[in-house]
Design a protein around this motif. Structure first.
Motif, PDB file in Angstrom:
ATOM      1  N   PHE A 156       0.792  -1.228   0.000  1.00  0.00           N
ATOM      2  CA  PHE A 156       0.000   0.000   0.000  1.00  0.00           C
ATOM      3  C   PHE A 156       0.832   1.290   0.000  1.00  0.00           C
ATOM      4  CE2 PHE A 156      -2.685  -3.269   1.994  1.00  0.00           C
ATOM      5  CZ  PHE A 156      -3.788  -3.207   1.152  1.00  0.00           C
ATOM      6  N   ASN A 157       2.088   1.224   0.409  1.00  0.00           N
ATOM      7  CA  ASN A 157       2.924   2.426   0.446  1.00  0.00           C
ATOM      8  C   ASN A 157       3.722   2.524  -0.848  1.00  0.00           C
ATOM      9  OD1 ASN A 157       4.450   4.625   1.093  1.00  0.00           O
ATOM     10  ND2 ASN A 157       5.637   3.635   2.710  1.00  0.00           N
ATOM     11  N   PHE A 158       3.236   3.332  -1.790  1.00  0.00           N
ATOM     12  CA  PHE A 158       3.889   3.470  -3.087  1.00  0.00           C
ATOM     13  C   PHE A 158       5.255   4.134  -2.923  1.00  0.00           C
ATOM     14  CE2 PHE A 158      -0.167   3.607  -5.923  1.00  0.00           C
ATOM     15  CZ  PHE A 158      -0.481   2.348  -5.464  1.00  0.00           C
ATOM     16  N   SER A 202       7.681   6.089  -5.386  1.00  0.00           N
ATOM     17  CA  SER A 202       7.537   6.673  -6.728  1.00  0.00           C
ATOM     18  C   SER A 202       8.862   6.965  -7.427  1.00  0.00           C
ATOM     19  CB  SER A 202       6.709   7.959  -6.627  1.00  0.00           C
ATOM     20  OG  SER A 202       7.285   8.857  -5.706  1.00  0.00           O
ATOM     21  N   LEU A 258       2.351  11.971  -3.195  1.00  0.00           N
ATOM     22  CA  LEU A 258       1.947  10.582  -3.433  1.00  0.00           C
ATOM     23  C   LEU A 258       2.593   9.645  -2.417  1.00  0.00           C
ATOM     24  CD1 LEU A 258       0.258   8.861  -5.366  1.00  0.00           C
ATOM     25  CD2 LEU A 258       2.295   8.593  -6.801  1.00  0.00           C
ATOM     26  N   ASP A 259       3.879   9.855  -2.136  1.00  0.00           N
ATOM     27  CA  ASP A 259       4.586   9.017  -1.158  1.00  0.00           C
ATOM     28  C   ASP A 259       3.987   9.158   0.240  1.00  0.00           C
ATOM     29  OD1 ASP A 259       6.298   8.059  -3.046  1.00  0.00           O
ATOM     30  OD2 ASP A 259       7.977   9.354  -2.528  1.00  0.00           O
ATOM     31  N   THR A 283       0.253   7.655   0.541  1.00  0.00           N
ATOM     32  CA  THR A 283       0.208   6.185   0.544  1.00  0.00           C
ATOM     33  C   THR A 283       0.852   5.601   1.801  1.00  0.00           C
ATOM     34  OG1 THR A 283       2.243   6.141  -0.811  1.00  0.00           O
ATOM     35  CG2 THR A 283       0.129   5.981  -1.973  1.00  0.00           C
ATOM     36  N   ILE A 329      -1.835   5.767   4.363  1.00  0.00           N
ATOM     37  CA  ILE A 329      -2.842   4.729   4.078  1.00  0.00           C
ATOM     38  C   ILE A 329      -2.354   3.374   4.568  1.00  0.00           C
ATOM     39  CG2 ILE A 329      -3.953   3.423   2.215  1.00  0.00           C
ATOM     40  CD1 ILE A 329      -4.101   6.064   0.638  1.00  0.00           C
ATOM     41  N   ALA A 330      -1.089   3.040   4.296  1.00  0.00           N
ATOM     42  CA  ALA A 330      -0.524   1.757   4.733  1.00  0.00           C
ATOM     43  C   ALA A 330      -0.524   1.649   6.256  1.00  0.00           C
ATOM     44  CB  ALA A 330       0.895   1.595   4.185  1.00  0.00           C
ATOM     45  N   CYS A 359       1.413   3.908 -10.261  1.00  0.00           N
ATOM     46  CA  CYS A 359       0.493   2.842  -9.837  1.00  0.00           C
ATOM     47  C   CYS A 359       0.843   1.523 -10.507  1.00  0.00           C
ATOM     48  CB  CYS A 359      -0.953   3.230 -10.162  1.00  0.00           C
ATOM     49  SG  CYS A 359      -1.627   4.518  -9.101  1.00  0.00           S
ATOM     50  N   ASN A 375       4.106   0.052  -9.142  1.00  0.00           N
ATOM     51  CA  ASN A 375       3.944  -0.472  -7.786  1.00  0.00           C
ATOM     52  C   ASN A 375       3.106  -1.731  -7.753  1.00  0.00           C
ATOM     53  OD1 ASN A 375       5.014   1.330  -5.315  1.00  0.00           O
ATOM     54  ND2 ASN A 375       4.624   2.654  -7.062  1.00  0.00           N
TER      55      ASN A 375
END
Length: 319
Positions: A63-65, A67, A95-96, A99, A102-103, A231, A234
């Motif tokens: 879940f942790n992109f 980039s 974005l980093d 995510t 979220i993780a 996306c 990843n």
């Protein structure tokens, strides 16, 4: 002798050696460090540390992109325009960070399920929750992309070496003072946090030198192509997650923590041999992106053959 000197002056070779030397030092210190943990708190408790690392890393990896691939791909097209570079940096960082949060939320929301699967005690669940905070600091995609795009592979090496030395010293202190499980979990947590902080500090140093720190105040805009590419890369990386972590999770569930600790030691030694391929990929990716953008296919093949010859020699010596 002249041929060797010319080889060492090659930018790609220097970059590879910078990353490889950092990985090599880190690998040697990690193998010795494991003995501090297993001798200090025993194989079973070390197995528990491996298990919570695996759980946190599984959720983080999915879940942790990160980039960095997207940043490196889109950087050549934007590098001549500071404004576009700043936009790229800001969107990549956003974005980093999003995510990572979220993780972290997903892992802690699944706490009851994890407790049920592994029969964790309240103390063990507390240690898992504490260790999960490293995810918030695992904002490494953008700084990795920045350092690789600006050929600062020496800073990537320094990050690995400093973190490995810190981990080695702190685990050694825990062994010498006969400290408990909580201390060793803290050491692994703080090592991961230090790892994330260092790479961002190094990236800020590079951006300051290039007068790009103003990206913080740059107007935000949604980069659809960058988002889509990140996306996809990843998702592709997530396919490797089961191979990396499910073995630890399954052994921790089906067998015992002590056997998981033994397995992890064997796996750590074996992974040392994998430390050759990873630096080569990390070194070639930004170079190939830039060279392909120039449509210089002959140069790509020329560098490919040179690095392949170097890789063959190194692997032969290691085997």
């Amino acid at each position: 002798m002249n041929r060797l000197k010319n080889l060492l002056q090659d930018k790609l070779v220097r970059n590879f050696l910078n990353i490889f030397s950092g990985d090599a030092i880190g690998s040697v210190l990690s193998i010795v460090s494991i003995s501090f943990v297993t001798k200090g708190i025993g194989m079973e408790k070390y197995g528990f540390i491996v298990l919570i690392q695996g759980i946190a890393s599984l959720v983080d990896g999915i879940f942790n992109f990160q980039s960095w691939q997207g940043f490196i791909k889109f950087f050549p097209a934007a590098k001549d325009d500071d404004g576009e570079v700043k936009k790229l940096i800001k969107f990549s960082y956003i974005l980093d960070i999003v995510t990572a949060l979220i993780a972290f939320i997903i892992l802690n929301s699944a706490g009851m399920l994890i407790k049920k699967i592994y029969n964790f005690t309240p103390q063990e669940m507390f240690l898992l929750v504490i260790f999960s905070f490293y995810i918030i600091f695992n904002i490494q995609g953008t700084p990795v992309g920045i350092l690789r795009s600006f050929d600062r592979f020496d800073m990537l090496r320094n990050q690995r070496v400093i973190t490995s030395i810190y981990n080695f010293i702190m685990l050694g202190v825990g062994f010498y003072l006969k400290l408990d499980l909580g201390y060793f979990v803290f050491v692994y947590l703080s090592s991961n946090i230090l790892n994330g902080l260092l790479i961002n500090i190094f990236a800020i140093i590079v951006l300051k030198k290039r007068k790009l720190l103003g990206f913080i105040f740059q107007k935000s805009s949604f980069n659809k192509e960058f988002f889509k590419f990140t996306c996809l890369t990843n998702v592709n990386s997530s396919l490797d997650i089961p191979v990396q972590y499910f073995d630890n999770l399954l052994i921790g569930k089906m067998l015992s923590l002590e056997q998981l600790g033994i397995y992890k030691i064997c796996k750590t030694v074996a992974i040392v041999l994998d430390k050759v391929g990873t630096p080569i990929y990390q070194t070639l990716y930004p170079y190939f992106c830039e060279t392909i953008a120039r449509k210089d296919v002959k140069e790509v093949f020329r560098k490919f053959l040179k690095v392949s010859a170097l890789l063959l020699g190194v692997c032969t010596i290691m085997v």
